[in-house]
Scaffold this motif. Structure first.
Motif, PDB file in Angstrom:
ATOM      1  N   UNK A 180      -7.174 -35.200 -10.672  1.00  0.00           N
ATOM      2  CA  UNK A 180      -8.614 -35.336 -10.444  1.00  0.00           C
ATOM      3  C   UNK A 180      -9.382 -34.361 -11.350  1.00  0.00           C
ATOM      4  N   UNK A 181      -9.269 -34.603 -12.646  1.00  0.00           N
ATOM      5  CA  UNK A 181      -9.911 -33.755 -13.642  1.00  0.00           C
ATOM      6  C   UNK A 181     -10.713 -34.635 -14.596  1.00  0.00           C
ATOM      7  N   UNK A 182     -11.403 -34.010 -15.521  1.00  0.00           N
ATOM      8  CA  UNK A 182     -12.288 -34.732 -16.430  1.00  0.00           C
ATOM      9  C   UNK A 182     -11.498 -35.502 -17.487  1.00  0.00           C
ATOM     10  N   UNK A 183     -11.527 -36.823 -17.378  1.00  0.00           N
ATOM     11  CA  UNK A 183     -10.892 -37.668 -18.385  1.00  0.00           C
ATOM     12  C   UNK A 183     -11.587 -37.498 -19.728  1.00  0.00           C
ATOM     13  N   UNK A 184     -12.906 -37.409 -19.700  1.00  0.00           N
ATOM     14  CA  UNK A 184     -13.677 -37.259 -20.947  1.00  0.00           C
ATOM     15  C   UNK A 184     -13.274 -35.991 -21.687  1.00  0.00           C
ATOM     16  N   UNK A 185     -12.989 -34.923 -20.941  1.00  0.00           N
ATOM     17  CA  UNK A 185     -12.582 -33.665 -21.582  1.00  0.00           C
ATOM     18  C   UNK A 185     -11.244 -33.833 -22.292  1.00  0.00           C
ATOM     19  N   UNK A 186     -10.300 -34.520 -21.656  1.00  0.00           N
ATOM     20  CA  UNK A 186      -9.002 -34.732 -22.291  1.00  0.00           C
ATOM     21  C   UNK A 186      -9.145 -35.603 -23.536  1.00  0.00           C
ATOM     22  N   UNK A 187      -9.975 -36.629 -23.449  1.00  0.00           N
ATOM     23  CA  UNK A 187     -10.198 -37.501 -24.607  1.00  0.00           C
ATOM     24  C   UNK A 187     -10.797 -36.708 -25.768  1.00  0.00           C
ATOM     25  N   UNK A 188     -11.715 -35.806 -25.446  1.00  0.00           N
ATOM     26  CA  UNK A 188     -12.328 -34.984 -26.491  1.00  0.00           C
ATOM     27  C   UNK A 188     -11.299 -34.058 -27.133  1.00  0.00           C
ATOM     28  N   UNK A 189     -10.436 -33.479 -26.306  1.00  0.00           N
ATOM     29  CA  UNK A 189      -9.390 -32.605 -26.846  1.00  0.00           C
ATOM     30  C   UNK A 189      -8.518 -33.360 -27.841  1.00  0.00           C
ATOM     31  N   UNK A 246     -13.187 -27.795 -12.830  1.00  0.00           N
ATOM     32  CA  UNK A 246     -12.297 -28.739 -13.507  1.00  0.00           C
ATOM     33  C   UNK A 246     -13.040 -29.733 -14.391  1.00  0.00           C
ATOM     34  N   UNK A 247     -14.353 -29.860 -14.196  1.00  0.00           N
ATOM     35  CA  UNK A 247     -15.141 -30.757 -15.047  1.00  0.00           C
ATOM     36  C   UNK A 247     -15.965 -29.993 -16.081  1.00  0.00           C
ATOM     37  N   UNK A 248     -15.646 -28.712 -16.261  1.00  0.00           N
ATOM     38  CA  UNK A 248     -16.346 -27.880 -17.246  1.00  0.00           C
ATOM     39  C   UNK A 248     -15.697 -28.116 -18.620  1.00  0.00           C
ATOM     40  N   UNK A 249     -16.310 -29.007 -19.386  1.00  0.00           N
ATOM     41  CA  UNK A 249     -15.719 -29.409 -20.666  1.00  0.00           C
ATOM     42  C   UNK A 249     -15.625 -28.228 -21.627  1.00  0.00           C
ATOM     43  N   UNK A 250     -16.652 -27.403 -21.674  1.00  0.00           N
ATOM     44  CA  UNK A 250     -16.624 -26.245 -22.579  1.00  0.00           C
ATOM     45  C   UNK A 250     -15.475 -25.303 -22.249  1.00  0.00           C
ATOM     46  N   UNK A 251     -15.244 -25.082 -20.957  1.00  0.00           N
ATOM     47  CA  UNK A 251     -14.155 -24.195 -20.548  1.00  0.00           C
ATOM     48  C   UNK A 251     -12.797 -24.805 -20.913  1.00  0.00           C
ATOM     49  N   UNK A 252     -12.662 -26.105 -20.746  1.00  0.00           N
ATOM     50  CA  UNK A 252     -11.411 -26.774 -21.110  1.00  0.00           C
ATOM     51  C   UNK A 252     -11.184 -26.695 -22.616  1.00  0.00           C
ATOM     52  N   UNK A 253     -12.251 -26.800 -23.381  1.00  0.00           N
ATOM     53  CA  UNK A 253     -12.132 -26.649 -24.833  1.00  0.00           C
ATOM     54  C   UNK A 253     -11.697 -25.233 -25.201  1.00  0.00           C
ATOM     55  N   UNK A 254     -12.209 -24.226 -24.493  1.00  0.00           N
ATOM     56  CA  UNK A 254     -11.796 -22.834 -24.737  1.00  0.00           C
ATOM     57  C   UNK A 254     -10.310 -22.659 -24.435  1.00  0.00           C
ATOM     58  N   UNK A 255      -9.871 -23.282 -23.349  1.00  0.00           N
ATOM     59  CA  UNK A 255      -8.450 -23.230 -22.993  1.00  0.00           C
ATOM     60  C   UNK A 255      -7.602 -23.821 -24.115  1.00  0.00           C
TER      61      UNK A 255
END
Length: 382
Positions: free
Chosen positions: A72-81, A50-59
């Motif tokens: 309970x997931x990466x806030x930074x990943x959502x902000x980047x999206x 759930x904290x794999x930013x690259x995977x979240x970006x692929x999604x």
């Protein structure tokens, strides 16, 4: 065809997909467990943490909108999206205010919403200070990561301060302490807001917990009309305060005077809203999908009095289900098995719902069905 990405593939994600497949939407999930509940019905499953930013970006790159089934997931990943132009609901800003329970309470207080008294804890002396302000008992909480009673400790006297502090990480995790509210009932309200600003609020649900895990939910809650109105108004105000889009669960304490205090928020569908699948004209899962796609929201009215009872693991082993034939002797019962491969003590494995002419009859049916069902009866072979 709309493509929706869900961070998380647990039972909440599975039930989102089940409802939304009627509209022929496609789903991509991200979950580290290859056999998570939603795996069997998702169109694509990215197996990643759930904290794999690259995977979240692929999604996000392969879907029209991203949502999540737990916080309970990466806030930074959502902000980047969001900075890259992807649609994320609820937004990163909403999650930022809710993910940390201390910040959540501060934000609620800032918006004049009723909460128990609380303070931040940075040392054992802060807990002693809370005792002088609130008196015993106290509730010590981790600010992040807690659920189903995990990350909480009750402090009844001075001798329990140090053990509780040590049990919750001795300061390695951010902590807060709250007064222990002398509530008469625990209730929750599911509220929803669409990307177009439309809002809808579900009836007040009454919740009973066992070992800090939700055991039973009954709707309508056995509270006065004035208390129900106040609870629903507070839930609607929370949508505005947190600029929430999609489902928002507002857990509340009912005080002896009949007022409500906000306990916690969850920016997603919630266990206490399972009853909406059979009990309401529109389920919380369909409502969430409608909201994040900007579709008109559905009727939240209760069809009949409804009861829900969780199926909670009480042993470890394979998640083999038995007793369905007996359970279904109760004609109004609907049984939901989540499809988890292993059962563990305290793990939510499914739930049972019944609608009836009265709450008492609905409860009788779910309890009878519950007694008939066993999950993980056989021990796992060595």
């Amino acid at each position: 065809m709309k493509k929706i990405g869900i961070i998380g593939g647990g039972q909440l994600g599975k039930m989102m997909i089940l409802d939304a497949k009627r509209l022929d939407y496609q789903f991509m999930i991200l979950d580290p467990a290859p056999d998570c509940p939603a795996h069997s019905i998702a169109d694509v499953h990215i197996v990643a943490d759930f904290d794999d930013v690259d995977a979240i970006l692929r999604l996000a790159a392969k879907v029209d909108v991203v949502t999540y089934e737990f916080e309970h997931i990466s806030l930074a990943a959502l902000q980047k999206l969001e900075t890259m132009g992807h649609k994320v609901y609820p937004s990163a800003a909403t999650l930022e205010h809710i993910q940390n329970k201390y910040r959540q309470k501060v934000w609620l207080e800032k918006h004049h919403l009723p909460v128990p008294q609380f303070i931040r804890v940075e040392s054992v002396s802060d807990i002693s200070q809370a005792e002088r302000q609130f008196g015993y008992p106290l509730i010590l909480k981790t600010c992040t990561g807690g659920y189903d009673g995990k990350g909480n400790a009750v402090i009844r006297n001075a001798s329990e301060i140090e053990p509780a502090y040590q049990a919750l990480g001795a300061g390695r995790l951010p902590l807060m302490v709250e007064e222990c509210v002398p509530f008469t009932k625990e209730v929750s309200v599911l509220a929803c807001r669409s990307t177009n600003g439309e809002k809808a609020v579900f009836p007040v649900a009454e919740n009973v917990h066992k070992n800090s895990i939700l055991d039973e939910t009954t709707v309508p809650a056995d509270i006065s009309g004035a208390t129900a109105k106040e609870a629903m108004e507070v839930a609607a105000a929370c949508l505005d305060a947190f600029d929430a889009c999609g489902m928002l669960c507002v857990e509340l304490f009912v005080t002896p005077e009949g007022h409500v205090l906000v306990n916690e928020l969850a920016p997603r569908p919630h266990n206490s809203g399972h009853y909406t699948i059979e009990g309401c004209y529109t389920s919380q899962y369909e409502q969430h999908i409608r909201a994040i796609l900007g579709l008109p929201l559905g009727n939240t009215g209760l069809i009949r009095p409804t009861a829900m009872k969780n199926l909670i693991g009480d042993r470890s082993g394979r998640a083999e289900v038995s007793g369905l034939e007996t359970a279904y002797q109760n004609p109004d019962v609907k049984i939901h098995i989540y499809g988890k491969s292993a059962v563990k003590p305290g793990r939510k494995m499914g739930h049972i719902t019944a609608t009836a002419e009265t709450i008492e009859e609905a409860l009788r049916q779910v309890r009878c069905a519950h007694q008939a069902i066993t999950i993980g009866e056989e021990e796992e072979k060595q």
